[in-house]
Scaffold this motif. Sequence first.
Motif, PDB file in Angstrom:
ATOM      1  N   VAL A 192       0.757  -1.186   0.094  1.00  0.00           N
ATOM      2  CA  VAL A 192       0.049   0.056   0.040  1.00  0.00           C
ATOM      3  C   VAL A 192       0.970   1.182  -0.122  1.00  0.00           C
ATOM      4  CG1 VAL A 192      -1.582   1.096   1.374  1.00  0.00           C
ATOM      5  CG2 VAL A 192      -1.874  -1.220   1.244  1.00  0.00           C
ATOM      6  N   THR A 194       2.797   4.250   2.004  1.00  0.00           N
ATOM      7  CA  THR A 194       2.876   4.824   3.378  1.00  0.00           C
ATOM      8  C   THR A 194       1.915   6.155   3.262  1.00  0.00           C
ATOM      9  OG1 THR A 194       4.670   6.298   2.867  1.00  0.00           O
ATOM     10  CG2 THR A 194       5.098   4.416   4.142  1.00  0.00           C
ATOM     11  N   THR A 196       1.483   9.879   4.174  1.00  0.00           N
ATOM     12  CA  THR A 196       2.573  10.883   4.570  1.00  0.00           C
ATOM     13  C   THR A 196       1.878  12.191   5.380  1.00  0.00           C
ATOM     14  OG1 THR A 196       2.292  11.829   2.356  1.00  0.00           O
ATOM     15  CG2 THR A 196       4.247  10.502   2.685  1.00  0.00           C
ATOM     16  N   ARG A 269       9.173   6.839   2.207  1.00  0.00           N
ATOM     17  CA  ARG A 269       8.354   7.871   2.304  1.00  0.00           C
ATOM     18  C   ARG A 269       7.770   8.317   3.598  1.00  0.00           C
ATOM     19  NH1 ARG A 269       8.159  12.563  -0.910  1.00  0.00           N
ATOM     20  NH2 ARG A 269       6.115  13.147  -1.407  1.00  0.00           N
TER      21      ARG A 269
ATOM     22  N   GLU B 244      -2.415   5.095  -0.003  1.00  0.00           N
ATOM     23  CA  GLU B 244      -1.342   5.688  -0.081  1.00  0.00           C
ATOM     24  C   GLU B 244      -1.344   7.300  -0.107  1.00  0.00           C
ATOM     25  OE1 GLU B 244       1.125   4.192  -3.343  1.00  0.00           O
ATOM     26  OE2 GLU B 244       2.841   4.894  -2.484  1.00  0.00           O
ATOM     27  N   ILE B 245      -0.855   7.789   0.637  1.00  0.00           N
ATOM     28  CA  ILE B 245      -0.658   9.517   0.580  1.00  0.00           C
ATOM     29  C   ILE B 245       0.436   9.703  -0.101  1.00  0.00           C
ATOM     30  CG2 ILE B 245      -1.190  11.555   1.522  1.00  0.00           C
ATOM     31  CD1 ILE B 245      -2.593  10.110   3.771  1.00  0.00           C
ATOM     32  N   ILE B 246       0.696   9.848  -1.264  1.00  0.00           N
ATOM     33  CA  ILE B 246       1.848  10.164  -2.002  1.00  0.00           C
ATOM     34  C   ILE B 246       2.614  11.570  -1.781  1.00  0.00           C
ATOM     35  CG2 ILE B 246       3.276  10.331  -4.199  1.00  0.00           C
ATOM     36  CD1 ILE B 246       0.432   8.873  -5.300  1.00  0.00           C
ATOM     37  N   GLY B 247       1.860  12.334  -1.657  1.00  0.00           N
ATOM     38  CA  GLY B 247       2.459  13.674  -1.411  1.00  0.00           C
ATOM     39  C   GLY B 247       1.291  14.681  -0.959  1.00  0.00           C
ATOM     40  N   HIS B 248       1.403  15.918  -0.614  1.00  0.00           N
ATOM     41  CA  HIS B 248       0.480  16.999  -0.395  1.00  0.00           C
ATOM     42  C   HIS B 248       1.196  18.190   0.167  1.00  0.00           C
ATOM     43  CE1 HIS B 248       1.741  16.583   3.867  1.00  0.00           C
ATOM     44  NE2 HIS B 248       1.786  15.488   3.662  1.00  0.00           N
ATOM     45  N   ILE B 250      -0.751  21.070   2.452  1.00  0.00           N
ATOM     46  CA  ILE B 250      -1.948  21.379   3.110  1.00  0.00           C
ATOM     47  C   ILE B 250      -1.708  22.498   4.188  1.00  0.00           C
ATOM     48  CG2 ILE B 250      -3.847  20.529   4.724  1.00  0.00           C
ATOM     49  CD1 ILE B 250      -4.017  19.104   1.780  1.00  0.00           C
ATOM     50  N   GLU B 324       5.265  16.981  -6.437  1.00  0.00           N
ATOM     51  CA  GLU B 324       6.576  17.469  -5.761  1.00  0.00           C
ATOM     52  C   GLU B 324       8.071  17.341  -6.502  1.00  0.00           C
ATOM     53  OE1 GLU B 324       8.336  17.406  -1.147  1.00  0.00           O
ATOM     54  OE2 GLU B 324       7.075  15.769  -2.120  1.00  0.00           O
TER      55      GLU B 324
END
Lengths: 328, 328
Positions: A192, A194, A196, A269, B244-248, B250, B324
């Motif tokens: 899955v 990570t 972030t 990550r 999965e939270i790849i980037g952000h 916020i 990013e």
Amino acid sequence: MWRRLALSTGVDAGRRSPWPVGSGVLVRINLGLRVVRDSILPPLSSKVVKYMIDSGALFTPLRALSSSRDQYKPIFISCLYGDNGRRLYRVGSSDSVLHVRGGSRLFSRVSAYVSKDDLGDIVGFSGGVINTPYGVFDVVVESVEVIGDLASLYLDLSGGVLLRFVTPAVLSPKVMIPPVKSIMDRYSKIRVGTATLPIPGILFSYALRLWNRIAPESLRLTRPNDKDDIYSYRIAVMGTALTEIIGHRIRPVTVIIGRDSSGRIRKARGFTGYVEMNIHHKATRKAMERSLALANYLGIGRGRGIGLGEIGVLPRKRGEAGLEEASS
Amino acid sequence: MWRRLALSTGVDAGRRSPWPVGSGVLVRINLGLRVVRDSILPPLSSKVVKYMIDSGALFTPLRALSSSRDQYKPIFISCLYGDNGRRLYRVGSSDSVLHVRGGSRLFSRVSAYVSKDDLGDIVGFSGGVINTPYGVFDVVVESVEVIGDLASLYLDLSGGVLLRFVTPAVLSPKVMIPPVKSIMDRYSKIRVGTATLPIPGILFSYALRLWNRIAPESLRLTRPNDKDDIYSYRIAVMGTALTEIIGHRIRPVTVIIGRDSSGRIRKARGFTGYVEMNIHHKATRKAMERSLALANYLGIGRGRGIGLGEIGVLPRKRGEAGLEEASS
């Protein structure tokens, strides 16, 4: 509802553990390292001290703990840092290596849950010059803080909590998978990646599991008749559903772990920054008043044994203004 | 496991709805507003167009929908914006009022799910000068996009999704409370505040509930024999555990809503920015390929009727670099 579910993973009571479940003490060792010659540190500078421990040159009582592949082992080895406190590690986008000059002084912290019998060996280390593949270091123990047994660990979080992520926290959201056998069987193997972001329930679940792996029976955070994973699931869900996220400043970051056996660069990550929150679910808050007090020493998430997930846990006072409001 | 739980809230089938469940069309109306004289806009500039609708001066078919206090009503009224697209609203830390010069041109978007019979009335609006407590505006309909029925709404999210939060998204984490009567009874009333982070399952649960409130039976996103809330809970949990939270990037933000009846300033805490993610739970992804396509028009979270929670939903291509990485 929670009691009916099947337990699918957890502590195997019959297995020998490399740490003293329930009967140890928590210590934090503050190290000073003088760099003997100009050196290039590994991308994750914690590996210098990890090498010293794993090779038997430093703190032999910690060797089995540091070498263990258990995700919830109770040891944290920090990245090296200088006088300014900034942890030394390389992120994905930077080309520069971690170069340190001969004569400069670095620091490291090692926190671990150890048997009382081993305390003497740790405190008794008189310092010395240690060779590593990353350079030669003159190592001294600056201080050893004996925090004590887990019963003494407590932070009042009734007014909220500020979590500072000092080094990248690497968290798998999969700790929130419901502990139902059919669901676990189906999903626990899939990759899955990570999350972030500091999702409250995921942070809480990691902290709780770490606590329960070393706590004596009397301090285990479960409900009567509940198994570990069910309580941890409950904390993950209710801790997310009933936690206010007041403010934050979170930066996703790719950290370089090192090279694998075939020479490829390994990365992870995670995120750094801070988050301020208010835990409105009482059972979760009570559990976190202990578990986060432990995570304050042992870190959170993956790679705590190599300095990732170093956190600072600061209780907020009731009604205190958020960091952002206070500074504007 | 999911089927055994009791349903505690949900659509009351016997109640008359101010919108055509299942048989309507989704439209987006693009408005142009010329400011007749120098004016001070309300802190949340969407209230100009909302006033026009609620007072009956504009789009009478939308009046009942706009006035409805239902959290999941299918209407979105955007904040006003100028040529640069920046939405006009005031945040907690700013002292300045929203001053606009006479003669300047502003825009607004209104999206709604309406009966086909009402389309004529909406398209037929020929424009005109409308008085409001916030100034006088010369209003024209620039275009009306008829998106169609819900069956046509679909975005391929198999390569991931980029969500842009154009105006503050105000999300209560309480949508993740398990739909078990005893738990709902105990916790659904307590005040928790908002979660100023885009927690995947919470976004998904909001989007799913909105979809299910207007979808015809054949397009409802549930499992056979499941009730709405149980499916939404499943999406909230599995959507968080396997995303999965790849980037952000916020930013938490306090937005000023206006004054309450006793003159006190009302605020809401939300966030703007973007998040990139990969939904690895197939059922959740399938549900979001429809629900987020709808949220692309109707927004997400609280205050969609006053321009909050405006989002852009952009499918990512499989293997595409994160924002990013691409920019560094």
